[in-house]
Motif scaffolding. Structure first.
Motif, PDB file in Angstrom:
ATOM      1  N   LEU A   1     -10.033   4.619   9.517  1.00 43.37           N
ATOM      2  CA  LEU A   1      -9.641   3.628  10.500  1.00 43.37           C
ATOM      3  C   LEU A   1      -8.214   3.126  10.312  1.00 43.37           C
ATOM      4  N   GLY A   2      -7.695   3.268   9.101  1.00 44.29           N
ATOM      5  CA  GLY A   2      -6.445   2.622   8.749  1.00 44.29           C
ATOM      6  C   GLY A   2      -5.225   3.505   8.814  1.00 44.29           C
ATOM      7  N   GLU A   3      -4.171   3.053   8.156  1.00 46.50           N
ATOM      8  CA  GLU A   3      -2.880   3.727   8.214  1.00 46.50           C
ATOM      9  C   GLU A   3      -2.882   5.088   7.530  1.00 46.50           C
ATOM     10  N   PHE A   4      -3.859   5.325   6.656  1.00 49.46           N
ATOM     11  CA  PHE A   4      -3.859   6.572   5.890  1.00 49.46           C
ATOM     12  C   PHE A   4      -4.720   7.656   6.522  1.00 49.46           C
ATOM     13  N   GLN A   5      -5.138   7.472   7.781  1.00 51.72           N
ATOM     14  CA  GLN A   5      -6.053   8.445   8.397  1.00 51.72           C
ATOM     15  C   GLN A   5      -5.391   9.792   8.666  1.00 51.72           C
ATOM     16  N   ARG A   6      -4.075   9.881   8.568  1.00 51.96           N
ATOM     17  CA  ARG A   6      -3.378  11.139   8.818  1.00 51.96           C
ATOM     18  C   ARG A   6      -2.936  11.855   7.548  1.00 51.96           C
ATOM     19  N   ILE A   7      -3.321  11.340   6.388  1.00 50.27           N
ATOM     20  CA  ILE A   7      -2.918  11.973   5.134  1.00 50.27           C
ATOM     21  C   ILE A   7      -4.138  12.264   4.277  1.00 50.27           C
ATOM     22  N   ASP A   8      -3.947  13.096   3.254  1.00 43.18           N
ATOM     23  CA  ASP A   8      -5.028  13.448   2.332  1.00 43.18           C
ATOM     24  C   ASP A   8      -4.975  12.515   1.135  1.00 43.18           C
ATOM     25  N   LEU A   9      -5.992  11.676   1.004  1.00 46.31           N
ATOM     26  CA  LEU A   9      -6.026  10.719  -0.105  1.00 46.31           C
ATOM     27  C   LEU A   9      -6.784  11.252  -1.317  1.00 46.31           C
ATOM     28  N   LYS A  10      -7.277  12.464  -1.243  1.00 46.25           N
ATOM     29  CA  LYS A  10      -8.077  12.994  -2.336  1.00 46.25           C
ATOM     30  C   LYS A  10      -7.240  13.351  -3.563  1.00 46.25           C
ATOM     31  N   SER A  11      -5.942  13.402  -3.392  1.00 50.32           N
ATOM     32  CA  SER A  11      -5.079  13.806  -4.496  1.00 50.32           C
ATOM     33  C   SER A  11      -4.800  12.681  -5.484  1.00 50.32           C
ATOM     34  N   GLY A  12      -5.333  11.497  -5.221  1.00 44.82           N
ATOM     35  CA  GLY A  12      -5.109  10.373  -6.129  1.00 44.82           C
ATOM     36  C   GLY A  12      -3.773   9.698  -5.930  1.00 44.82           C
ATOM     37  N   THR A  13      -3.175   9.895  -4.755  1.00 43.57           N
ATOM     38  CA  THR A  13      -1.864   9.302  -4.492  1.00 43.57           C
ATOM     39  C   THR A  13      -1.954   7.840  -4.081  1.00 43.57           C
ATOM     40  N   ALA A  14      -3.143   7.317  -3.887  1.00 43.25           N
ATOM     41  CA  ALA A  14      -3.314   5.916  -3.489  1.00 43.25           C
ATOM     42  C   ALA A  14      -4.195   5.195  -4.494  1.00 43.25           C
ATOM     43  N   SER A  15      -3.943   3.898  -4.655  1.00 42.40           N
ATOM     44  CA  SER A  15      -4.692   3.078  -5.606  1.00 42.40           C
ATOM     45  C   SER A  15      -5.283   1.868  -4.900  1.00 42.40           C
ATOM     46  N   SER A  16      -6.342   1.336  -5.475  1.00 41.87           N
ATOM     47  CA  SER A  16      -6.982   0.148  -4.924  1.00 41.87           C
ATOM     48  C   SER A  16      -6.211  -1.108  -5.330  1.00 41.87           C
ATOM     49  N   LEU A  17      -5.829  -1.916  -4.338  1.00 41.52           N
ATOM     50  CA  LEU A  17      -5.234  -3.216  -4.642  1.00 41.52           C
ATOM     51  C   LEU A  17      -6.209  -4.059  -5.443  1.00 41.52           C
ATOM     52  N   LEU A  18      -7.489  -3.917  -5.156  1.00 42.85           N
ATOM     53  CA  LEU A  18      -8.508  -4.683  -5.852  1.00 42.85           C
ATOM     54  C   LEU A  18      -8.488  -4.360  -7.343  1.00 42.85           C
ATOM     55  N   ASP A  19      -8.316  -3.074  -7.684  1.00 41.64           N
ATOM     56  CA  ASP A  19      -8.234  -2.677  -9.085  1.00 41.64           C
ATOM     57  C   ASP A  19      -6.966  -3.205  -9.742  1.00 41.64           C
ATOM     58  N   VAL A  20      -5.885  -3.283  -8.976  1.00 39.58           N
ATOM     59  CA  VAL A  20      -4.647  -3.860  -9.519  1.00 39.58           C
ATOM     60  C   VAL A  20      -4.881  -5.314  -9.914  1.00 39.58           C
ATOM     61  N   LEU A  21      -5.551  -6.061  -9.057  1.00 39.35           N
ATOM     62  CA  LEU A  21      -5.805  -7.475  -9.337  1.00 39.35           C
ATOM     63  C   LEU A  21      -6.700  -7.656 -10.554  1.00 39.35           C
ATOM     64  N   ALA A  22      -7.615  -6.709 -10.773  1.00 42.09           N
ATOM     65  CA  ALA A  22      -8.542  -6.791 -11.906  1.00 42.09           C
ATOM     66  C   ALA A  22      -7.977  -6.158 -13.172  1.00 42.09           C
ATOM     67  N   GLY A  23      -6.745  -5.674 -13.101  1.00 42.74           N
ATOM     68  CA  GLY A  23      -6.126  -5.052 -14.279  1.00 42.74           C
ATOM     69  C   GLY A  23      -6.612  -3.651 -14.554  1.00 42.74           C
ATOM     70  N   LYS A  24      -7.241  -3.003 -13.576  1.00 38.18           N
ATOM     71  CA  LYS A  24      -7.762  -1.658 -13.763  1.00 38.18           C
ATOM     72  C   LYS A  24      -6.829  -0.582 -13.228  1.00 38.18           C
ATOM     73  N   ALA A  25      -5.804  -0.978 -12.498  1.00 41.35           N
ATOM     74  CA  ALA A  25      -4.834  -0.034 -11.951  1.00 41.35           C
ATOM     75  C   ALA A  25      -3.450  -0.660 -12.047  1.00 41.35           C
ATOM     76  N   VAL A  26      -2.445   0.185 -12.029  1.00 44.31           N
ATOM     77  CA  VAL A  26      -1.056  -0.261 -12.159  1.00 44.31           C
ATOM     78  C   VAL A  26      -0.477  -0.512 -10.771  1.00 44.31           C
ATOM     79  N   GLY A  27       0.243  -1.617 -10.627  1.00 42.07           N
ATOM     80  CA  GLY A  27       0.920  -1.912  -9.375  1.00 42.07           C
ATOM     81  C   GLY A  27       2.321  -1.356  -9.362  1.00 42.07           C
ATOM     82  N   ARG A  28       3.261  -2.149  -8.896  1.00 41.18           N
ATOM     83  CA  ARG A  28       4.664  -1.712  -8.857  1.00 41.18           C
ATOM     84  C   ARG A  28       5.149  -1.387 -10.264  1.00 41.18           C
ATOM     85  N   GLU A  29       5.874  -0.277 -10.374  1.00 35.61           N
ATOM     86  CA  GLU A  29       6.351   0.158 -11.685  1.00 35.61           C
ATOM     87  C   GLU A  29       7.871   0.100 -11.832  1.00 35.61           C
TER      88      GLU A  29
END
Length: 310
Positions: free
Chosen positions: A253-281
Motif C-alpha cells: 500500500l505504501g511508498e515501497f510497493q514498486r521496489i523489492d524489499l526482500k533484500s534487507g534494504t529497509a529497516s523497521s522504525l519500530l526496531d530503531v526505537l527499541a534499539g534493535k536496529a540502527v538508524g542514521r549512520e
C-alpha cells in the motif's frame, strides 16, 4: 460503554502527548507486547469512498480494538463533514467487553503527524533547521507542527498544487508561530533546500526527480496508503536508507510497493526505537521513512483520549 466525542478527543490529545503515545506503542510492537492484526482497505463499489479497518492489541493497556473509517473525497464540498472519517472502538482484552467508542477524526490526524515526528526525531540530523512540505491538505499543518516539536525548525517552505491553499496554510502557520520563517516556495526549492522533507499528497506519480534531494536529507513519505499511490522516485529509494512502520503495508500500500524489499534494504522504525536496529549512520546519509499507519497508533491515542476524559 463510554463515548468520547470529537471535541473531547481534540481537547485531550495534543501533538505533544500523541508523539509520546505513538513512540511508546511503536516500541511495544518491536518488543512483542503489542500486535497489529490484518488490515482491510477497499474502495467502495459506489466509488464514493475508501473504507478500511485497522485492528490490534496493546498488552500494557489490556486493550484490543479497531479503527474503522476511511476517505470520502466529496464530503467537504457538499457538507460540513471532513473527507476523512474515522471511529475507534476499544475492548477489554481479557473479556471482550466493549469499553469505549472514540470519535477519531482528529486522533487520526494527530497519530499520523505523531508518527512523522517520531521518525524525524529518530532519523533526521539533530541540527536540522529547514523543513519543507509538498502538500497542503488537511494533514499538512499538523505534520509541520509535529516536526516543530522535535527539531529546532527555523524556516518552513510550503509547496502545493494550488497557490490559494498554500498561501492560506502559510498565513495560519505564520500567525501561530511568528518566530519561524514560513514561506510558499517553488517545488524544486522546497525539495533542494530542506534538511527534512515531508510529502503528504494523494499523488500517483513521483513528485520530483531524484537529483533534487540533497545528501543528508530526511524524508517522511506520508501520502501513499493505497495501491497505486506514489510520491518519491524509485531511483531515489535505491540511493537511500529506508525505514517503515509495517513491512507488508509498505510493500503493498505504501511508498515501497514498486521496489523489492526482500533484500534487507529497509529497516523497521519500530526496531530503531527499541534499539534493535540502527538508524542514521552518517551526516550525509539520506533517510526515508514510509508511513502507512498501523493500528497500535490508533489504539494508543484513543486510550490516551479515554484516560484523559475520566
Amino acid at each position: 460503554m463510554r463515548l468520547v466525542n470529537e471535541t473531547q478527543a481534540r481537547t485531550c490529545v495534543t501533538l505533544e502527548n500523541a508523539i509520546e503515545a505513538v513512540a511508546a506503542a511503536f516500541r511495544d510492537v518491536a518488543e512483542g507486547s503489542a500486535r497489529n492484526l490484518p488490515v482491510v482497505r477497499e474502495r467502495l463499489a459506489s466509488g464514493l469512498g475508501t473504507f478500511g479497518v485497522k485492528s490490534g492489541e496493546i498488552d500494557r493497556f489490556a486493550l484490543v480494538g479497531l479503527k474503522a473509517g476511511g476517505y470520502w473525497p466529496g464530503n467537504a464540498a457538499k457538507s460540513d463533514l471532513t473527507n476523512h472519517q474515522s471511529t475507534t472502538l476499544l475492548f477489554d482484552a481479557a473479556s471482550g467487553k466493549a469499553l469505549a467508542c472514540v470519535e477519531a477524526n482528529w486522533l487520526t490526524e494527530a497519530r499520523t503527524a505523531a508518527a512523522g515526528a517520531v521518525a524525524i526525531r529518530a532519523l533526521s540530523r539533530p541540527n536540522s533547521t529547514d523543513l519543507g512540505i509538498l502538500g497542503t491538505g488537511m494533514q499538512a499543518r499538523s505534520q509541520i507542527e509535529a516536526a516543530m516539536t522535535v527539531r529546532n525548525i527555523k524556516k518552513v517552505r510550503i509547496w502545493g498544487p494550488e497557490d490559494r491553499q498554500a498561501n492560506a496554510l502559510a498565513e495560519v502557520l505564520s500567525e501561530a508561530h511568528p518566530q519561524i520563517e514560513i514561506i510558499v516556495a517553488e517545488r524544486e526549492d522546497t525539495v533542494r533546500s530542506s534538511d527534512i522533507l515531508i510529502t503528504v499528497t494523494p499523488s500517483q506519480a513521483e513528485l520530483f526527480p531524484e537529483d533534487w534531494s540533497p545528501a543528508g536529507q530526511h524524508i517522511n513519505a506520508m501520502g501513499a496508503d493505497t495501491a497505486g499511490k506514489q510520491e518519491l522516485p524509485v531511483s531515489l529509494l535505491a540511493r537511500s536508507r529506508l525505514f517503515y512502520d509495517d513491512l507488508v503495508q509498505s510493500a503493498t500500500l505504501g511508498e515501497f510497493q514498486r521496489i523489492d524489499l526482500k533484500s534487507g534494504t529497509a529497516s523497521s522504525l519500530l526496531d530503531v526505537l527499541a534499539g534493535k536496529a540502527v538508524g542514521r549512520e552518517s551526516e550525509d546519509e539520506r533517510t526515508i521513512f514510509d508511513s502507512t499507519g498501523i493500528a497500535v497508533q490508533d489504539l494508543a491515542v484513543a486510550q490516551l483520549a479515554l484516560s484523559e476524559t475520566v
